[in-house]
Write a protein that holds these residues in place. Structure first.
Motif, PDB file in Angstrom:
ATOM      1  N   SER A 165       2.786   3.690   0.780  1.00  0.00           N
ATOM      2  CA  SER A 165       3.051   2.262   0.676  1.00  0.00           C
ATOM      3  C   SER A 165       3.075   1.785  -0.776  1.00  0.00           C
ATOM      4  O   SER A 165       2.932   2.592  -1.707  1.00  0.00           O
ATOM      5  N   ARG A 166       3.208   0.454  -0.971  1.00  0.00           N
ATOM      6  CA  ARG A 166       3.418  -0.054  -2.337  1.00  0.00           C
ATOM      7  C   ARG A 166       3.186  -1.563  -2.384  1.00  0.00           C
ATOM      8  O   ARG A 166       3.127  -2.240  -1.353  1.00  0.00           O
ATOM      9  N   ASP A 167       3.080  -2.087  -3.616  1.00  0.00           N
ATOM     10  CA  ASP A 167       2.974  -3.535  -3.813  1.00  0.00           C
ATOM     11  C   ASP A 167       3.445  -3.878  -5.225  1.00  0.00           C
ATOM     12  O   ASP A 167       3.614  -2.998  -6.078  1.00  0.00           O
ATOM     13  N   GLU A 168       3.652  -5.182  -5.477  1.00  0.00           N
ATOM     14  CA  GLU A 168       4.159  -5.630  -6.771  1.00  0.00           C
ATOM     15  C   GLU A 168       3.062  -5.670  -7.834  1.00  0.00           C
ATOM     16  O   GLU A 168       3.350  -5.668  -9.025  1.00  0.00           O
ATOM     17  N   THR A 169       1.790  -5.729  -7.389  1.00  0.00           N
ATOM     18  CA  THR A 169       0.681  -5.809  -8.348  1.00  0.00           C
ATOM     19  C   THR A 169      -0.397  -4.791  -7.997  1.00  0.00           C
ATOM     20  O   THR A 169      -0.486  -4.323  -6.854  1.00  0.00           O
ATOM     21  N   GLU A 170      -1.229  -4.475  -8.997  1.00  0.00           N
ATOM     22  CA  GLU A 170      -2.348  -3.563  -8.746  1.00  0.00           C
ATOM     23  C   GLU A 170      -3.329  -4.179  -7.761  1.00  0.00           C
ATOM     24  O   GLU A 170      -3.886  -3.488  -6.903  1.00  0.00           O
ATOM     25  N   GLN A 171      -3.561  -5.497  -7.891  1.00  0.00           N
ATOM     26  CA  GLN A 171      -4.481  -6.168  -6.978  1.00  0.00           C
ATOM     27  C   GLN A 171      -3.976  -6.105  -5.536  1.00  0.00           C
ATOM     28  O   GLN A 171      -4.751  -5.899  -4.597  1.00  0.00           O
ATOM     29  N   GLY A 172      -2.662  -6.279  -5.390  1.00  0.00           N
ATOM     30  CA  GLY A 172      -2.074  -6.208  -4.052  1.00  0.00           C
ATOM     31  C   GLY A 172      -2.212  -4.816  -3.458  1.00  0.00           C
ATOM     32  O   GLY A 172      -2.477  -4.665  -2.255  1.00  0.00           O
ATOM     33  N   ARG A 173      -2.021  -3.818  -4.306  1.00  0.00           N
ATOM     34  CA  ARG A 173      -2.158  -2.437  -3.837  1.00  0.00           C
ATOM     35  C   ARG A 173      -3.585  -2.159  -3.368  1.00  0.00           C
ATOM     36  O   ARG A 173      -3.797  -1.559  -2.313  1.00  0.00           O
ATOM     37  N   GLU A 174      -4.574  -2.600  -4.156  1.00  0.00           N
ATOM     38  CA  GLU A 174      -5.971  -2.367  -3.781  1.00  0.00           C
ATOM     39  C   GLU A 174      -6.317  -3.110  -2.493  1.00  0.00           C
ATOM     40  O   GLU A 174      -7.107  -2.619  -1.675  1.00  0.00           O
ATOM     41  N   SER A 175      -5.720  -4.285  -2.304  1.00  0.00           N
ATOM     42  CA  SER A 175      -5.950  -5.035  -1.072  1.00  0.00           C
ATOM     43  C   SER A 175      -5.420  -4.260   0.132  1.00  0.00           C
ATOM     44  O   SER A 175      -6.074  -4.209   1.190  1.00  0.00           O
ATOM     45  N   GLN A 176      -4.259  -3.661  -0.019  1.00  0.00           N
ATOM     46  CA  GLN A 176      -3.695  -2.843   1.065  1.00  0.00           C
ATOM     47  C   GLN A 176      -4.614  -1.675   1.403  1.00  0.00           C
ATOM     48  O   GLN A 176      -4.925  -1.425   2.572  1.00  0.00           O
ATOM     49  N   ILE A 177      -5.054  -0.964   0.381  1.00  0.00           N
ATOM     50  CA  ILE A 177      -5.899   0.214   0.586  1.00  0.00           C
ATOM     51  C   ILE A 177      -7.195  -0.165   1.304  1.00  0.00           C
ATOM     52  O   ILE A 177      -7.601   0.486   2.277  1.00  0.00           O
ATOM     53  N   ASN A 178      -7.838  -1.236   0.853  1.00  0.00           N
ATOM     54  CA  ASN A 178      -9.100  -1.653   1.453  1.00  0.00           C
ATOM     55  C   ASN A 178      -8.917  -2.105   2.903  1.00  0.00           C
ATOM     56  O   ASN A 178      -9.743  -1.804   3.769  1.00  0.00           O
ATOM     57  N   GLU A 179      -7.830  -2.831   3.154  1.00  0.00           N
ATOM     58  CA  GLU A 179      -7.588  -3.305   4.513  1.00  0.00           C
ATOM     59  C   GLU A 179      -7.302  -2.139   5.458  1.00  0.00           C
ATOM     60  O   GLU A 179      -7.759  -2.129   6.605  1.00  0.00           O
ATOM     61  N   VAL A 180      -6.530  -1.152   4.993  1.00  0.00           N
ATOM     62  CA  VAL A 180      -6.229   0.012   5.830  1.00  0.00           C
ATOM     63  C   VAL A 180      -7.512   0.763   6.174  1.00  0.00           C
ATOM     64  O   VAL A 180      -7.734   1.162   7.321  1.00  0.00           O
ATOM     65  N   LYS A 181      -8.371   0.947   5.181  1.00  0.00           N
ATOM     66  CA  LYS A 181      -9.652   1.628   5.431  1.00  0.00           C
ATOM     67  C   LYS A 181     -10.481   0.862   6.462  1.00  0.00           C
ATOM     68  O   LYS A 181     -11.048   1.465   7.386  1.00  0.00           O
ATOM     69  N   GLU A 182     -10.563  -0.454   6.299  1.00  0.00           N
ATOM     70  CA  GLU A 182     -11.371  -1.264   7.208  1.00  0.00           C
ATOM     71  C   GLU A 182     -10.813  -1.231   8.630  1.00  0.00           C
ATOM     72  O   GLU A 182     -11.554  -1.061   9.603  1.00  0.00           O
ATOM     73  N   LEU A 183      -9.493  -1.381   8.738  1.00  0.00           N
ATOM     74  CA  LEU A 183      -8.887  -1.439  10.072  1.00  0.00           C
ATOM     75  C   LEU A 183      -8.996  -0.100  10.796  1.00  0.00           C
ATOM     76  O   LEU A 183      -9.338  -0.048  11.983  1.00  0.00           O
ATOM     77  N   LEU A 184      -8.711   0.985  10.090  1.00  0.00           N
ATOM     78  CA  LEU A 184      -8.837   2.309  10.710  1.00  0.00           C
ATOM     79  C   LEU A 184     -10.287   2.580  11.117  1.00  0.00           C
ATOM     80  O   LEU A 184     -10.554   3.200  12.150  1.00  0.00           O
ATOM     81  N   GLY A 185     -11.212   2.107  10.302  1.00  0.00           N
ATOM     82  CA  GLY A 185     -12.628   2.332  10.584  1.00  0.00           C
ATOM     83  C   GLY A 185     -13.093   1.678  11.871  1.00  0.00           C
ATOM     84  O   GLY A 185     -14.070   2.131  12.483  1.00  0.00           O
ATOM     85  N   THR A 186     -12.411   0.625  12.326  1.00  0.00           N
ATOM     86  CA  THR A 186     -12.811  -0.040  13.566  1.00  0.00           C
ATOM     87  C   THR A 186     -12.646   0.865  14.780  1.00  0.00           C
ATOM     88  O   THR A 186     -13.235   0.621  15.838  1.00  0.00           O
ATOM     89  N   ALA A 187     -11.845   1.918  14.634  1.00  0.00           N
ATOM     90  CA  ALA A 187     -11.630   2.860  15.744  1.00  0.00           C
ATOM     91  C   ALA A 187     -12.104   4.275  15.393  1.00  0.00           C
ATOM     92  O   ALA A 187     -11.794   5.228  16.104  1.00  0.00           O
ATOM     93  N   GLY A 188     -12.834   4.407  14.282  1.00  0.00           N
ATOM     94  CA  GLY A 188     -13.413   5.697  13.929  1.00  0.00           C
ATOM     95  C   GLY A 188     -12.547   6.587  13.074  1.00  0.00           C
ATOM     96  O   GLY A 188     -12.876   7.757  12.857  1.00  0.00           O
ATOM     97  N   PHE A 189     -11.426   6.066  12.537  1.00  0.00           N
ATOM     98  CA  PHE A 189     -10.539   6.860  11.690  1.00  0.00           C
ATOM     99  C   PHE A 189     -10.900   6.660  10.217  1.00  0.00           C
ATOM    100  O   PHE A 189     -11.411   5.609   9.820  1.00  0.00           O
ATOM    101  N   ASN A 190     -10.585   7.669   9.402  1.00  0.00           N
ATOM    102  CA  ASN A 190     -10.841   7.596   7.962  1.00  0.00           C
ATOM    103  C   ASN A 190      -9.646   8.141   7.187  1.00  0.00           C
ATOM    104  O   ASN A 190      -8.838   8.904   7.722  1.00  0.00           O
ATOM    105  N   LEU A 191      -9.552   7.747   5.915  1.00  0.00           N
ATOM    106  CA  LEU A 191      -8.539   8.306   5.028  1.00  0.00           C
ATOM    107  C   LEU A 191      -9.109   9.532   4.322  1.00  0.00           C
ATOM    108  O   LEU A 191     -10.239   9.499   3.837  1.00  0.00           O
ATOM    109  N   LYS A 192      -8.340  10.606   4.263  1.00  0.00           N
ATOM    110  CA  LYS A 192      -8.806  11.838   3.623  1.00  0.00           C
ATOM    111  C   LYS A 192      -8.899  11.646   2.114  1.00  0.00           C
ATOM    112  O   LYS A 192      -9.808  12.142   1.450  1.00  0.00           O
ATOM    113  N   TYR A 193      -7.944  10.930   1.537  1.00  0.00           N
ATOM    114  CA  TYR A 193      -7.901  10.663   0.097  1.00  0.00           C
ATOM    115  C   TYR A 193      -6.970   9.487  -0.154  1.00  0.00           C
ATOM    116  O   TYR A 193      -6.250   9.044   0.757  1.00  0.00           O
TER     117      TYR A 193
END
Length: 374
Positions: free
Chosen positions: A329-357
């Motif tokens: 994935s991608r975003d126009e700003t570094e802050q936007g990118r970090e927001s995406q990464i954090n949200e994906v981690k949080e959402l996946l975590g609600t069902a027991g999934f994790n990101l490998k890296y």
């Protein structure tokens, strides 16, 4: 080779779906007789069609009238026009086999059979189990070189440690009785595979349920994978990109206990061909089982849908920028990118999934993603 006549050929014609025999005879005018025996591998889809009596070919959608051809829903995607009734039925079975348990942060999966497994597998193996077949394949693995056996033991120990597999005698007594008294007990034939380019699992244990017939009676469902080209082109439109991998995606699907009699696994740490193996039960969904890909994909789609109000960025990443278990994935700003990464981690975590890296453009990649740090 010896000379054959036409009757000889007729006497040989007992090939099965998995092992079809064909005989070729060269005329005497070409210098004599030549006999050839050939084995052909029949694709799973063809095998499934042979046993699928309930959905004949004439039910396939091959024509639409002028009114139906103008339907906006059907014209949204070229892929929709190619979906058959059989795929739709299989997809429905896959979706009904998945349950998202947010309270306990897990995903439960059943085996979504398209045919009665007891009747089909009992008839195929002429028994109430395929234990004999599974033992034969297990003892063949015991003859592997000692260097490869080290990798096999390590891979198996990791599965036990992660809780993906458990000895049958360590299960509750009621569950043990359910498995032992099941009308059919299915043992996975398994093989060790060397994968030198894998940093996390150089030796993998893979199962082959096609050989047992299990894959023939499980659905594949619709092809809902995103197009790689589309993902890459969208990624190129932003300056700050990132890539990740959902860790052990298939193994994160926890099998319902109803699947245990069909998820048995033979193993002994000694890998001694002279010693009887112990029975283990695979408690998670597995690579090689034809329905697992569709089940895992649908589970992620459902997780993305759950977060469409609270994790909008994550929903977009999972729906549009995911190919199987990879996220790009991608975003126009570094802050936007970090927001995406954090949200994906949080959402996946609600069902027991994790990101490998997580690998960010401009930064050195995680050691789990690159062997040379480039």
């Amino acid at each position: 080779p010896h000379p054959l006549n036409e009757q000889d050929i007729l006497d040989v014609g007992g090939g099965t779906v998995e092992n079809e025999l064909t005989m070729q005879i060269e005329p005497e005018s070409n210098g004599g007789h030549f006999c050839g025996v050939h084995k052909t591998a029949v694709p799973i889809q063809k095998m499934r069609e042979l046993i699928n009596d309930d959905n004949p070919a004439d039910e396939m959608i091959t024509y639409r009238c002028d009114d139906c051809a103008k339907c906006i829903t059907c014209r949204k995607s070229p892929r929709l026009n190619a979906i058959s009734l059989q795929e739709a039925v299989e997809q429905d079975l896959i979706e009904r086999s998945i349950r998202i348990d947010l309270e306990n942060r897990r995903v439960i999966a059943k085996l979504p059979f398209v045919k009665n497994p007891v009747e089909y597998l009992s008839d195929k193996h002429k028994s109430n189990s395929n234990l004999r077949q599974a033992k034969s394949i297990y003892f063949a693995q015991c003859k592997k070189p000692d260097t490869e056996k080290v990798g096999i033991r390590k891979a198996h120990a990791e599965l036990i440690e992660k809780g993906f597999m458990i000895r049958i005698d360590e299960l509750p007594g009621k569950t043990q009785d359910m498995i032992k008294n099941a009308p059919f007990r299915h043992y996975y034939p398994w093989f060790s595979v060397l994968k030198d380019d894998s940093l996390s699992t150089p030796v993998r244990l893979v199962v082959d349920p096609t050989r047992t017939g299990l894959n023939v009676i499980l659905p594949k469902g619709e092809n809902r994978m995103s197009r790689i080209l589309d993902i890459v082109v969208r990624n190129r439109t932003k300056l700050y990109t990132w890539v990740s991998d959902v860790s052990k995606l298939y193994n994160q699907l926890i099998l319902d206990e109803s699947a245990y009699p069909y998820s048995l696994f033979l193993y002994d740490e000694s890998l001694d061909p002279g010693k009887e193996p112990t029975t283990y039960v695979m408690t998670r969904a597995w690579y090689g089982v034809i329905s697992t890909g569709g089940q895992a994909g649908f589970a992620l789609d459902e997780i993305a849908n759950i977060g469409k109000e609270t994790h909008t960025n994550a929903t977009k990443c999972l729906n549009r920028d995911r190919y199987v278990d990879d996220i790009f994935s991608r975003d126009e700003t570094e802050q936007g990118r970090e927001s995406q990464i954090n949200e994906v981690k949080e959402l996946l975590g609600t069902a027991g999934f994790n990101l490998k890296y997580v690998v960010r453009s401009g930064d050195k990649p995680d050691k789990k993603a690159s062997p040379d740090g480039k």
